[in-house]
Design a protein around this motif. Structure first.
Motif, PDB file in Angstrom:
ATOM      1  N   ALA A 190       0.808  -1.221   0.000  1.00 35.80           N
ATOM      2  CA  ALA A 190       0.000   0.000   0.000  1.00 35.80           C
ATOM      3  C   ALA A 190       0.846   1.278   0.000  1.00 35.80           C
ATOM      4  CB  ALA A 190      -0.954  -0.020   1.192  1.00 35.80           C
ATOM      5  N   PRO A 191       1.932   1.372   0.800  1.00 39.66           N
ATOM      6  CA  PRO A 191       2.747   2.590   0.740  1.00 39.66           C
ATOM      7  C   PRO A 191       3.377   2.818  -0.626  1.00 39.66           C
ATOM      8  CG  PRO A 191       3.222   1.371   2.753  1.00 39.66           C
ATOM      9  CD  PRO A 191       2.373   0.479   1.904  1.00 39.66           C
ATOM     10  N   GLU A 194       0.900   4.411  -2.848  1.00 38.11           N
ATOM     11  CA  GLU A 194       0.797   5.840  -2.533  1.00 38.11           C
ATOM     12  C   GLU A 194       1.946   6.620  -3.179  1.00 38.11           C
ATOM     13  OE1 GLU A 194      -1.372   7.339   0.191  1.00 38.11           O
ATOM     14  OE2 GLU A 194      -2.615   5.580  -0.181  1.00 38.11           O
ATOM     15  N   ARG A 195       3.145   6.039  -3.159  1.00 42.33           N
ATOM     16  CA  ARG A 195       4.288   6.733  -3.759  1.00 42.33           C
ATOM     17  C   ARG A 195       4.135   6.838  -5.273  1.00 42.33           C
ATOM     18  NH1 ARG A 195       7.134   3.635   0.146  1.00 42.33           N
ATOM     19  NH2 ARG A 195       7.658   2.048  -1.412  1.00 42.33           N
ATOM     20  N   LYS A 199      -0.631  10.470  -2.621  1.00 41.28           N
ATOM     21  CA  LYS A 199      -1.140  10.236  -1.281  1.00 41.28           C
ATOM     22  C   LYS A 199      -2.648  10.051  -1.275  1.00 41.28           C
ATOM     23  CE  LYS A 199      -0.889  12.105   3.412  1.00 41.28           C
ATOM     24  NZ  LYS A 199      -0.401  13.215   4.272  1.00 41.28           N
ATOM     25  N   GLY A 200      -3.104   9.017  -0.573  1.00 45.23           N
ATOM     26  CA  GLY A 200      -4.524   8.744  -0.441  1.00 45.23           C
ATOM     27  C   GLY A 200      -5.072   7.782  -1.472  1.00 45.23           C
ATOM     28  N   PHE A 201      -4.342   7.591  -2.582  1.00 46.60           N
ATOM     29  CA  PHE A 201      -4.864   6.744  -3.654  1.00 46.60           C
ATOM     30  C   PHE A 201      -4.939   5.283  -3.200  1.00 46.60           C
ATOM     31  CE2 PHE A 201      -4.626   4.370  -7.680  1.00 46.60           C
ATOM     32  CZ  PHE A 201      -5.632   4.999  -8.392  1.00 46.60           C
ATOM     33  N   GLY A 202      -3.883   4.797  -2.534  1.00 44.53           N
ATOM     34  CA  GLY A 202      -3.882   3.405  -2.086  1.00 44.53           C
ATOM     35  C   GLY A 202      -5.008   3.124  -1.114  1.00 44.53           C
ATOM     36  N   LYS A 203      -5.268   4.056  -0.207  1.00 46.60           N
ATOM     37  CA  LYS A 203      -6.342   3.866   0.762  1.00 46.60           C
ATOM     38  C   LYS A 203      -7.693   3.786   0.071  1.00 46.60           C
ATOM     39  CE  LYS A 203      -8.198   5.821   5.037  1.00 46.60           C
ATOM     40  NZ  LYS A 203      -8.070   6.916   6.042  1.00 46.60           N
ATOM     41  N   GLU A 204      -7.880   4.621  -0.948  1.00 43.63           N
ATOM     42  CA  GLU A 204      -9.149   4.579  -1.691  1.00 43.63           C
ATOM     43  C   GLU A 204      -9.303   3.272  -2.446  1.00 43.63           C
ATOM     44  OE1 GLU A 204     -11.106   8.122  -3.440  1.00 43.63           O
ATOM     45  OE2 GLU A 204      -9.067   8.927  -3.425  1.00 43.63           O
ATOM     46  N   SER A 219      -6.018  10.697  -8.495  1.00 41.66           N
ATOM     47  CA  SER A 219      -4.615  10.501  -8.115  1.00 41.66           C
ATOM     48  C   SER A 219      -3.837  11.764  -8.446  1.00 41.66           C
ATOM     49  CB  SER A 219      -4.006   9.308  -8.870  1.00 41.66           C
ATOM     50  OG  SER A 219      -3.648   9.691 -10.189  1.00 41.66           O
TER      51      SER A 219
END
Length: 283
Positions: A190-191, A194-195, A199-204, A219
């Protein structure tokens, strides 16, 4: 084997002869008449501790004891360094030098936090620290998904048309508006998602339903349609598997606390006087 040799070197009468016999003067002052010798307060005095450090440094590098000539050279280098430092201090070269000031500050802070390296918490303390910082020791979750970057300013009708093609089996890579982003992501932490996407894309993405085209999701590149194919949750391993890492981080936190306590106590010993601050700076 090396430890035995090392102890023998430190206990060697030859080493003590060199150190305690005054090699510094024997090698660097004998050629000068007695009348030209500096006053006693200008003596470069090599302590036994410093002499042992020279031998330790040599042994660490070369894995053997220094010869007479090599020891002579080491002592000469030490004498040059010591004399140069004294001259620099006498000339005030340390004043106003940001690098020297920063180096001295770092050394003082290192001395303040050094005891933490020898601290060993009991198991209850370490376990409590582990639980309180579980997120730092968890294995990251992994995501597998397909994505299509939509054209900039794509309207609702265009988004629905692209989604319909994807649901009918169209190749995501052929429909994506970017050739730089991978249309298919397999088992990415997941990190790392995000990279790559922002930021926030992986969580979504992690919150999407499985095996359905969803979105648009925003994104750092724009709007995407995404199909989440696999989601592995993060796992907290048993303390026994990561004990050394947890212990290292506990000691690092303890070192930080020691440093902060030291600096707080240090500042209490001084009275701070400041110049008048102009109003325009205050604003």
């Amino acid at each position: 084997m090396l430890k035995t040799r090392f102890r023998a070197i430190l206990a060697s009468p030859l080493l003590h002869f060199f150190v305690l016999g005054g090699l510094v003067f024997g090698y660097y002052s004998l050629k000068n008449p007695a009348s030209e010798q500096p006053p006693t307060d200008d003596v470069l005095r090599l302590s036994e501790t410093d002499a042992q450090r020279l031998v330790v440094d040599f042994f660490t590098t070369w894995h053997r004891a220094p010869t007479r000539e090599e020891l002579r050279g080491q002592i000469r280098d030490w004498a040059i360094e010591e004399a140069s430092v004294r001259e620099a201090l006498a000339l005030g070269l340390d004043q106003g030098d940001a690098m020297i000031r920063n180096r001295l500050r770092n050394k003082v802070e290192f001395l303040a936090e050094a005891p933490a390296a020898a601290l060993t918490p009991d198991e209850a303390t370490l376990a409590a620290y582990y639980r309180a910082n579980a997120a730092r020791f968890s294995h990251d979750g992994e995501l597998s998904f397909a994505q299509v970057l939509l054209p900039a300013n794509a309207g609702p009708d265009e988004v629905e048309a692209v989604k319909a093609e994807l649901e009918q089996g169209a190749d995501p890579g052929a429909l994506s508006n970017s050739s730089m982003l991978p249309p298919q992501v397999e088992g990415m932490a997941a990190p790392a998602v995000e990279r790559l996407f922002g930021k926030g894309f992986g969580k979504e993405v992690a919150g999407l339903p499985l095996d359905r085209w969803s979105g648009p999701l925003q994104s750092g590149y724009g709007a995407h349609l995404v199909r989440l194919e696999k989601r592995l949750e993060g796992v907290l391993p048993p303390l026994s598997q990561v004990r050394e890492r947890v212990l290292g981080e506990w000691r690092a936190d303890e070192a930080r606390k020691l440093r902060e306590d030291y600096t707080a106590n240090l500042l209490q010993r001084y009275r701070l006087e400041l110049p008048e601050i102009p109003d325009e700076v205050r604003q």
